[in-house]
Design a protein around this motif. Structure first.
Motif, PDB file in Angstrom:
ATOM      1  N   GLN A 185       0.807  -1.220   0.000  1.00  0.00           N
ATOM      2  CA  GLN A 185       0.000   0.000   0.000  1.00  0.00           C
ATOM      3  C   GLN A 185       0.846   1.279   0.000  1.00  0.00           C
ATOM      4  OE1 GLN A 185       0.186  -2.133   2.563  1.00  0.00           O
ATOM      5  NE2 GLN A 185       0.308  -1.066   4.502  1.00  0.00           N
ATOM      6  N   ASN A 186       2.153   1.172   0.212  1.00  0.00           N
ATOM      7  CA  ASN A 186       3.005   2.365   0.243  1.00  0.00           C
ATOM      8  C   ASN A 186       3.509   2.675  -1.165  1.00  0.00           C
ATOM      9  OD1 ASN A 186       4.823   4.410   0.608  1.00  0.00           O
ATOM     10  ND2 ASN A 186       6.155   3.306   1.996  1.00  0.00           N
ATOM     11  N   THR A 187       2.817   3.593  -1.825  1.00  0.00           N
ATOM     12  CA  THR A 187       3.214   4.023  -3.165  1.00  0.00           C
ATOM     13  C   THR A 187       3.773   5.443  -3.128  1.00  0.00           C
ATOM     14  OG1 THR A 187       0.967   4.793  -3.620  1.00  0.00           O
ATOM     15  CG2 THR A 187       1.501   2.540  -4.292  1.00  0.00           C
ATOM     16  N   SER A 188       4.169   5.897  -1.953  1.00  0.00           N
ATOM     17  CA  SER A 188       4.592   7.292  -1.761  1.00  0.00           C
ATOM     18  C   SER A 188       5.975   7.600  -2.321  1.00  0.00           C
ATOM     19  CB  SER A 188       4.588   7.643  -0.270  1.00  0.00           C
ATOM     20  OG  SER A 188       5.620   6.928   0.397  1.00  0.00           O
ATOM     21  N   GLY A 213      -0.840   5.491   2.368  1.00  0.00           N
ATOM     22  CA  GLY A 213       0.170   4.536   1.934  1.00  0.00           C
ATOM     23  C   GLY A 213       0.967   3.946   3.074  1.00  0.00           C
TER      24      GLY A 213
END
Length: 56
Positions: free
Chosen positions: A16-19, A41
């Motif tokens: 979920q971390n697309t930062s 994210g």
């Protein structure tokens, strides 16, 4: 592996971390316009951001 956009350390992000940042601490080094998306994210579904005013 990716390299953090702030500290340049290689990291493997959670799905979920697309930062583009390895951690919230690196993201939060300076004000960024996409903070709500980054918060999601790092913390996942169900996180709600609230604005807190005042000194850091």
């Amino acid at each position: 592996m990716l390299k953090c956009l702030e500290c340049r350390t290689p990291y493997t992000p959670e799905p979920q971390n697309t930062s583009g940042f390895c951690s919230w601490e690196c993201f939060d080094v300076k004000p960024r316009p996409n903070a709500p998306e980054a918060f999601h994210g790092f913390l996942g579904d169900g996180v709600t951001m609230t604005q807190v005013e005042g000194d850091r």
